[in-house]
Design a protein around this motif. Sequence first.
Motif, mmCIF file in Angstrom:
data_model
loop_
_atom_site.group_PDB
_atom_site.id
_atom_site.type_symbol
_atom_site.label_atom_id
_atom_site.label_comp_id
_atom_site.label_asym_id
_atom_site.label_seq_id
_atom_site.Cartn_x
_atom_site.Cartn_y
_atom_site.Cartn_z
ATOM 1 N N PHE A 130 0.651 -1.121 0.047
ATOM 2 C CA PHE A 130 0.151 -0.148 0.023
ATOM 3 C C PHE A 130 0.699 0.818 -0.005
ATOM 4 O O PHE A 130 1.821 1.407 0.083
ATOM 5 C CB PHE A 130 -0.875 -0.287 1.059
ATOM 6 C CG PHE A 130 -0.101 0.002 2.542
ATOM 7 C CD1 PHE A 130 -0.142 1.557 3.296
ATOM 8 C CD2 PHE A 130 0.118 -1.332 3.106
ATOM 9 C CE1 PHE A 130 0.298 1.553 4.412
ATOM 10 C CE2 PHE A 130 0.028 -1.212 4.160
ATOM 11 C CZ PHE A 130 0.888 0.518 5.269
ATOM 12 N N GLY A 131 0.282 2.667 -0.850
ATOM 13 C CA GLY A 131 1.022 3.414 -0.273
ATOM 14 C C GLY A 131 0.178 4.212 0.401
ATOM 15 O O GLY A 131 0.421 4.396 2.216
ATOM 16 N N ASP A 132 0.211 5.686 0.111
ATOM 17 C CA ASP A 132 -0.396 6.768 0.842
ATOM 18 C C ASP A 132 -1.635 6.613 1.245
ATOM 19 O O ASP A 132 -2.325 6.248 -0.275
ATOM 20 C CB ASP A 132 0.712 7.843 0.875
ATOM 21 C CG ASP A 132 2.301 7.930 1.384
ATOM 22 O OD1 ASP A 132 2.399 7.242 2.351
ATOM 23 O OD2 ASP A 132 3.410 8.335 0.503
ATOM 24 N N TYR A 133 -1.979 7.877 1.613
ATOM 25 C CA TYR A 133 -3.125 8.321 1.348
ATOM 26 C C TYR A 133 -3.345 9.051 0.339
ATOM 27 O O TYR A 133 -2.801 10.236 0.216
ATOM 28 C CB TYR A 133 -4.412 9.027 2.505
ATOM 29 C CG TYR A 133 -4.661 8.087 3.659
ATOM 30 C CD1 TYR A 133 -5.531 7.556 3.730
ATOM 31 C CD2 TYR A 133 -4.901 7.268 4.516
ATOM 32 C CE1 TYR A 133 -6.700 6.530 4.243
ATOM 33 C CE2 TYR A 133 -4.651 6.186 5.657
ATOM 34 C CZ TYR A 133 -6.129 6.255 5.352
ATOM 35 O OH TYR A 133 -6.333 5.521 6.462
ATOM 36 N N GLU A 134 -4.393 9.082 -0.275
ATOM 37 C CA GLU A 134 -4.265 10.349 -2.069
ATOM 38 C C GLU A 134 -5.971 10.402 -1.868
ATOM 39 O O GLU A 134 -7.008 10.561 -1.109
ATOM 40 C CB GLU A 134 -4.616 8.952 -2.827
ATOM 41 C CG GLU A 134 -3.415 8.073 -3.325
ATOM 42 C CD GLU A 134 -3.909 7.421 -4.914
ATOM 43 O OE1 GLU A 134 -4.697 7.458 -4.944
ATOM 44 O OE2 GLU A 134 -3.061 6.624 -5.088
ATOM 45 N N SER A 135 -5.461 11.900 -2.154
ATOM 46 C CA SER A 135 -7.425 12.813 -2.216
ATOM 47 C C SER A 135 -8.378 11.675 -3.265
ATOM 48 O O SER A 135 -8.496 11.327 -3.296
ATOM 49 C CB SER A 135 -6.647 14.422 -3.256
ATOM 50 O OG SER A 135 -7.931 14.679 -3.480
ATOM 51 N N ASN A 136 -9.378 11.914 -1.930
ATOM 52 C CA ASN A 136 -10.430 11.424 -2.333
ATOM 53 C C ASN A 136 -11.422 12.319 -3.724
ATOM 54 O O ASN A 136 -11.989 13.434 -3.071
ATOM 55 C CB ASN A 136 -11.466 10.808 -1.430
ATOM 56 C CG ASN A 136 -12.346 9.408 -2.064
ATOM 57 O OD1 ASN A 136 -12.821 9.759 -3.066
ATOM 58 N ND2 ASN A 136 -13.340 9.675 -0.431
#
Length: 136
Positions: free
Chosen positions: A78-84
Amino acid sequence: ELLNKWDGFILFNPGIGHDHLKKAWMPTLRFILKTNKAIISTAHSKLDSERDLMLWKDFILSVHEQHQEEKERDECRFGDYESNIFASKMAFKDPFTTLNEKNDDNGSNCGGDSVHIVNPNHSILKIHPIKIHSVK
């Protein structure tokens, strides 16, 4: 049989990294990891996503270390949180913010009173399945 009932999990703004909530989330996170299914998690703000991501990484790393000797163990990806793009435009003050926490999406503190403004589903994290036979 119970572990195969779901195709994946979506956690809407769970706040798993929040000091008031993280302990209560541990049994659920252990169960979810046992299923080896994909996980999608959203967060209320940049601060919320940073806390949750730290907990996800620490928790999954600790589970992996417990099962190093198992042959069928994959790394969690998994990466980082992204803009939703589907984030709510509604904004409100987090009632559980401590005075030491930062308050805005840029992670900056706005003066003497720290206020954490949240937007439901602000950001999104995708965690790919993990193959672990047993999580204790």
